[in-house]
Design an enzyme around this catalytic site. Structure first.
Site, PDB file in Angstrom:
ATOM      1  N   ASP A   9       0.784  -1.254   0.000  1.00  0.00           N
ATOM      2  CA  ASP A   9       0.000   0.000   0.000  1.00  0.00           C
ATOM      3  C   ASP A   9       0.812   1.299   0.000  1.00  0.00           C
ATOM      4  O   ASP A   9       0.490   2.229   0.747  1.00  0.00           O
ATOM      5  CB  ASP A   9      -0.944   0.027   1.223  1.00  0.00           C
ATOM      6  CG  ASP A   9      -2.007  -1.067   1.175  1.00  0.00           C
ATOM      7  OD1 ASP A   9      -1.891  -1.982   0.339  1.00  0.00           O
ATOM      8  OD2 ASP A   9      -2.943  -1.015   1.998  1.00  0.00           O
ATOM      9  N   ASP A  51      -4.721  -0.726  -1.564  1.00  0.00           N
ATOM     10  CA  ASP A  51      -6.069  -0.538  -1.063  1.00  0.00           C
ATOM     11  C   ASP A  51      -6.881  -0.033  -2.253  1.00  0.00           C
ATOM     12  O   ASP A  51      -6.455   0.908  -2.935  1.00  0.00           O
ATOM     13  CB  ASP A  51      -6.015   0.544   0.038  1.00  0.00           C
ATOM     14  CG  ASP A  51      -6.625   0.093   1.351  1.00  0.00           C
ATOM     15  OD1 ASP A  51      -6.974  -1.088   1.486  1.00  0.00           O
ATOM     16  OD2 ASP A  51      -6.754   0.953   2.237  1.00  0.00           O
ATOM     17  N   HIS A  53     -10.690   0.683  -2.707  1.00  0.00           N
ATOM     18  CA  HIS A  53     -12.041   0.686  -2.139  1.00  0.00           C
ATOM     19  C   HIS A  53     -13.081   1.264  -3.097  1.00  0.00           C
ATOM     20  O   HIS A  53     -12.789   2.207  -3.838  1.00  0.00           O
ATOM     21  CB  HIS A  53     -12.065   1.528  -0.855  1.00  0.00           C
ATOM     22  CG  HIS A  53     -11.218   0.990   0.254  1.00  0.00           C
ATOM     23  ND1 HIS A  53     -11.390  -0.276   0.771  1.00  0.00           N
ATOM     24  CD2 HIS A  53     -10.193   1.545   0.953  1.00  0.00           C
ATOM     25  CE1 HIS A  53     -10.503  -0.465   1.747  1.00  0.00           C
ATOM     26  NE2 HIS A  53      -9.761   0.608   1.879  1.00  0.00           N
ATOM     27  N   HIS A  70     -10.418   7.068   1.605  1.00  0.00           N
ATOM     28  CA  HIS A  70      -9.063   6.941   1.055  1.00  0.00           C
ATOM     29  C   HIS A  70      -9.014   5.844   0.004  1.00  0.00           C
ATOM     30  O   HIS A  70      -9.812   4.905   0.033  1.00  0.00           O
ATOM     31  CB  HIS A  70      -8.057   6.622   2.174  1.00  0.00           C
ATOM     32  CG  HIS A  70      -8.336   5.305   2.849  1.00  0.00           C
ATOM     33  ND1 HIS A  70      -9.220   5.190   3.899  1.00  0.00           N
ATOM     34  CD2 HIS A  70      -7.899   4.054   2.598  1.00  0.00           C
ATOM     35  CE1 HIS A  70      -9.295   3.929   4.275  1.00  0.00           C
ATOM     36  NE2 HIS A  70      -8.516   3.205   3.495  1.00  0.00           N
ATOM     37  N   LYS A  95      -7.009  -5.024  -2.960  1.00  0.00           N
ATOM     38  CA  LYS A  95      -7.726  -5.540  -1.785  1.00  0.00           C
ATOM     39  C   LYS A  95      -8.692  -4.480  -1.266  1.00  0.00           C
ATOM     40  O   LYS A  95      -8.566  -3.313  -1.629  1.00  0.00           O
ATOM     41  CB  LYS A  95      -6.727  -5.944  -0.700  1.00  0.00           C
ATOM     42  CG  LYS A  95      -5.892  -4.775  -0.201  1.00  0.00           C
ATOM     43  CD  LYS A  95      -4.795  -5.249   0.710  1.00  0.00           C
ATOM     44  CE  LYS A  95      -3.978  -4.110   1.259  1.00  0.00           C
ATOM     45  NZ  LYS A  95      -4.720  -3.106   2.009  1.00  0.00           N
ATOM     46  N   CYS A 134      -2.100  -2.414   7.662  1.00  0.00           N
ATOM     47  CA  CYS A 134      -2.019  -3.336   6.520  1.00  0.00           C
ATOM     48  C   CYS A 134      -0.735  -4.156   6.506  1.00  0.00           C
ATOM     49  O   CYS A 134      -0.755  -5.325   6.121  1.00  0.00           O
ATOM     50  CB  CYS A 134      -2.216  -2.567   5.218  1.00  0.00           C
ATOM     51  SG  CYS A 134      -3.921  -1.933   5.098  1.00  0.00           S
TER      52      CYS A 134
HETATM   53 ZN   LIG Z   1      -8.446   1.073   3.505  1.00  0.00          ZN
END
Ligand SMILES: [Zn+2]
Length: 192
Positions: A9, A51, A53, A70, A95, A134
Protein backbone atom coordinates in the site's frame (compact mmCIF):
# COMPACT_ATOMS: atom_id res chain seq x y z
CA UNK A 1 14.65 -21.01 0.06
CA UNK A 2 12.70 -19.17 -2.58
CA UNK A 3 11.53 -15.71 -1.62
CA UNK A 4 9.21 -12.95 -2.79
CA UNK A 5 8.87 -9.29 -1.86
CA UNK A 6 5.51 -7.81 -0.87
CA UNK A 7 5.27 -4.00 -0.99
CA UNK A 8 2.17 -3.00 0.96
CA UNK A 9 0.00 0.00 0.00
CA UNK A 10 2.58 2.63 -0.93
CA UNK A 11 -0.21 4.83 -2.29
CA UNK A 12 -0.70 8.58 -2.46
CA UNK A 13 -3.43 8.70 0.18
CA UNK A 14 -1.10 7.09 2.74
CA UNK A 15 1.78 9.47 2.00
CA UNK A 16 2.19 13.11 3.09
CA UNK A 17 -0.54 15.17 1.40
CA UNK A 18 -2.92 12.20 1.17
CA UNK A 19 -6.30 11.83 2.86
CA UNK A 20 -4.97 9.28 5.38
CA UNK A 21 -1.34 10.33 5.46
CA UNK A 22 1.14 8.33 7.49
CA UNK A 23 3.89 10.54 8.95
CA UNK A 24 7.04 10.04 6.87
CA UNK A 25 5.19 7.46 4.78
CA UNK A 26 7.08 8.47 1.66
CA UNK A 27 10.36 7.48 3.31
CA UNK A 28 9.62 3.83 2.54
CA UNK A 29 9.86 4.47 -1.20
CA UNK A 30 13.66 4.55 -1.46
CA UNK A 31 14.43 1.36 0.52
CA UNK A 32 11.58 -0.51 -1.19
CA UNK A 33 12.71 0.60 -4.64
CA UNK A 34 16.17 -0.72 -3.88
CA UNK A 35 14.78 -4.08 -2.75
CA UNK A 36 12.36 -4.34 -5.69
CA UNK A 37 15.23 -3.80 -8.09
CA UNK A 38 17.36 -6.43 -6.34
CA UNK A 39 14.53 -8.98 -6.34
CA UNK A 40 13.67 -8.35 -10.00
CA UNK A 41 17.34 -8.51 -11.02
CA UNK A 42 17.55 -11.96 -9.42
CA UNK A 43 14.32 -13.06 -11.08
CA UNK A 44 12.45 -13.22 -7.76
CA UNK A 45 8.77 -12.27 -7.65
CA UNK A 46 7.66 -8.85 -6.45
CA UNK A 47 4.11 -7.99 -5.44
CA UNK A 48 2.58 -4.62 -4.72
CA UNK A 49 -0.66 -4.54 -2.79
CA UNK A 50 -3.03 -1.61 -3.04
CA UNK A 51 -6.07 -0.54 -1.06
CA UNK A 52 -8.77 -0.33 -3.73
CA UNK A 53 -12.04 0.69 -2.14
CA UNK A 54 -15.43 1.43 -3.68
CA UNK A 55 -16.65 5.01 -2.94
CA UNK A 56 -19.17 3.91 -0.29
CA UNK A 57 -17.13 1.32 1.59
CA UNK A 58 -18.32 0.57 5.14
CA UNK A 59 -14.62 0.83 6.04
CA UNK A 60 -15.07 4.64 5.82
CA UNK A 61 -16.34 6.73 8.75
CA UNK A 62 -19.07 8.22 6.53
CA UNK A 63 -20.59 4.74 6.15
CA UNK A 64 -20.14 3.39 9.67
CA UNK A 65 -16.45 2.53 9.66
CA UNK A 66 -13.28 3.99 11.08
CA UNK A 67 -11.38 5.87 8.42
CA UNK A 68 -11.57 9.00 6.30
CA UNK A 69 -12.28 8.23 2.65
CA UNK A 70 -9.06 6.94 1.06
CA UNK A 71 -7.79 4.94 -1.90
CA UNK A 72 -11.05 4.97 -3.83
CA UNK A 73 -10.78 2.92 -7.03
CA UNK A 74 -9.50 4.89 -10.03
CA UNK A 75 -8.76 8.10 -8.11
CA UNK A 76 -5.35 9.83 -7.80
CA UNK A 77 -5.22 9.00 -4.08
CA UNK A 78 -5.31 5.30 -4.89
CA UNK A 79 -2.37 5.50 -7.28
CA UNK A 80 1.00 4.27 -6.15
CA UNK A 81 3.43 6.94 -4.99
CA UNK A 82 4.85 8.50 -8.16
CA UNK A 83 8.42 7.61 -7.21
CA UNK A 84 7.68 3.98 -6.42
CA UNK A 85 9.36 1.70 -8.95
CA UNK A 86 6.97 0.71 -11.70
CA UNK A 87 7.88 -2.44 -13.60
CA UNK A 88 5.78 -4.79 -15.74
CA UNK A 89 7.20 -7.79 -13.84
CA UNK A 90 5.55 -6.61 -10.59
CA UNK A 91 2.19 -8.20 -9.78
CA UNK A 92 -0.42 -5.82 -8.35
CA UNK A 93 -2.82 -7.22 -5.74
CA UNK A 94 -5.98 -5.16 -5.14
CA UNK A 95 -7.73 -5.54 -1.79
CA UNK A 96 -10.64 -3.98 0.08
CA UNK A 97 -12.61 -4.00 -3.16
CA UNK A 98 -15.96 -5.02 -1.62
CA UNK A 99 -18.21 -2.50 0.11
CA UNK A 100 -18.13 -4.51 3.33
CA UNK A 101 -14.41 -5.34 3.36
CA UNK A 102 -11.68 -3.63 5.39
CA UNK A 103 -9.05 -5.37 3.33
CA UNK A 104 -6.18 -4.68 5.70
CA UNK A 105 -4.29 -7.79 4.62
CA UNK A 106 -2.93 -8.48 1.16
CA UNK A 107 -4.20 -12.03 1.65
CA UNK A 108 -7.79 -10.99 2.50
CA UNK A 109 -10.08 -11.79 -0.41
CA UNK A 110 -7.19 -12.12 -2.88
CA UNK A 111 -5.30 -14.90 -4.65
CA UNK A 112 -1.96 -13.89 -3.12
CA UNK A 113 -1.40 -17.08 -1.12
CA UNK A 114 -2.23 -19.28 -4.12
CA UNK A 115 0.03 -17.24 -6.40
CA UNK A 116 2.95 -17.47 -3.95
CA UNK A 117 2.48 -21.22 -3.61
CA UNK A 118 2.28 -21.68 -7.37
CA UNK A 119 5.65 -19.95 -7.60
CA UNK A 120 7.14 -22.21 -4.92
CA UNK A 121 7.76 -19.35 -2.51
CA UNK A 122 8.90 -20.25 1.04
CA UNK A 123 9.65 -16.82 2.44
CA UNK A 124 8.17 -13.35 1.97
CA UNK A 125 9.77 -10.01 2.79
CA UNK A 126 7.20 -7.39 3.73
CA UNK A 127 7.39 -3.59 3.98
CA UNK A 128 5.20 -0.58 3.24
CA UNK A 129 2.28 1.23 4.86
CA UNK A 130 1.18 1.17 7.50
CA UNK A 131 3.06 -0.83 10.12
CA UNK A 132 0.12 -1.01 12.52
CA UNK A 133 -2.60 -1.95 9.98
CA UNK A 134 -2.02 -3.34 6.52
CA UNK A 135 1.60 -4.37 7.01
CA UNK A 136 0.82 -6.09 10.30
CA UNK A 137 -2.20 -7.94 8.96
CA UNK A 138 -0.33 -8.98 5.82
CA UNK A 139 2.56 -10.31 7.92
CA UNK A 140 0.28 -12.20 10.31
CA UNK A 141 -1.69 -13.76 7.43
CA UNK A 142 1.51 -14.74 5.62
CA UNK A 143 2.64 -16.58 8.76
CA UNK A 144 -0.77 -18.26 9.08
CA UNK A 145 -0.49 -19.35 5.45
CA UNK A 146 2.77 -21.07 6.33
CA UNK A 147 5.32 -18.68 4.84
CA UNK A 148 8.45 -17.55 6.62
CA UNK A 149 8.32 -13.77 7.01
CA UNK A 150 10.93 -11.06 7.19
CA UNK A 151 9.35 -7.78 8.25
CA UNK A 152 11.43 -4.87 6.96
CA UNK A 153 11.52 -2.37 9.80
CA UNK A 154 13.38 0.31 7.83
CA UNK A 155 10.83 0.15 5.04
CA UNK A 156 7.59 0.62 6.96
CA UNK A 157 5.93 3.46 8.88
CA UNK A 158 3.06 3.50 11.38
CA UNK A 159 -0.19 5.48 11.62
CA UNK A 160 0.23 5.60 15.42
CA UNK A 161 -3.27 6.68 16.47
CA UNK A 162 -1.84 5.76 19.86
CA UNK A 163 1.86 6.58 20.07
CA UNK A 164 2.95 2.99 20.67
CA UNK A 165 0.82 1.31 17.99
CA UNK A 166 3.78 0.82 15.65
CA UNK A 167 5.95 -0.64 18.38
CA UNK A 168 3.14 -2.92 19.50
CA UNK A 169 2.54 -4.07 15.93
CA UNK A 170 6.21 -5.01 15.65
CA UNK A 171 6.02 -6.92 18.93
CA UNK A 172 2.93 -8.74 17.68
CA UNK A 173 4.58 -9.67 14.39
CA UNK A 174 7.66 -10.94 16.20
CA UNK A 175 5.60 -12.94 18.69
CA UNK A 176 3.74 -14.58 15.78
CA UNK A 177 7.06 -15.71 14.30
CA UNK A 178 8.18 -12.96 11.92
CA UNK A 179 11.84 -12.05 11.77
CA UNK A 180 12.18 -8.30 12.24
CA UNK A 181 15.08 -6.84 10.29
CA UNK A 182 16.37 -3.27 10.29
CA UNK A 183 15.95 -0.41 12.70
CA UNK A 184 12.81 -0.66 14.80
CA UNK A 185 12.83 2.99 15.80
CA UNK A 186 11.71 3.99 12.31
CA UNK A 187 8.84 1.62 11.77
CA UNK A 188 7.57 2.37 15.23
CA UNK A 189 7.40 6.03 14.29
CA UNK A 190 9.60 7.09 17.17
CA UNK A 191 11.49 10.33 16.96
CA UNK A 192 9.03 11.96 14.57
ZN1 LIG B 1 -8.45 1.07 3.51
Amino acid sequence: MKKALIVVDVQNDFCPGGSLAVAHGDEVVAPLNKLMKEFLDRGEPVYKTRDWHPPKARHFADYGGTWPVHCVQNTPGAEFHPNLLDDPRVTVISKGIDEGADGYSGFDGTQLAEQLREQGIDEVWVGGLATDYCVKHTVLDALREGFRVRALADAMRAVNINPDDGAQAIAEMRAAGAEIVGSESKEAGRGN
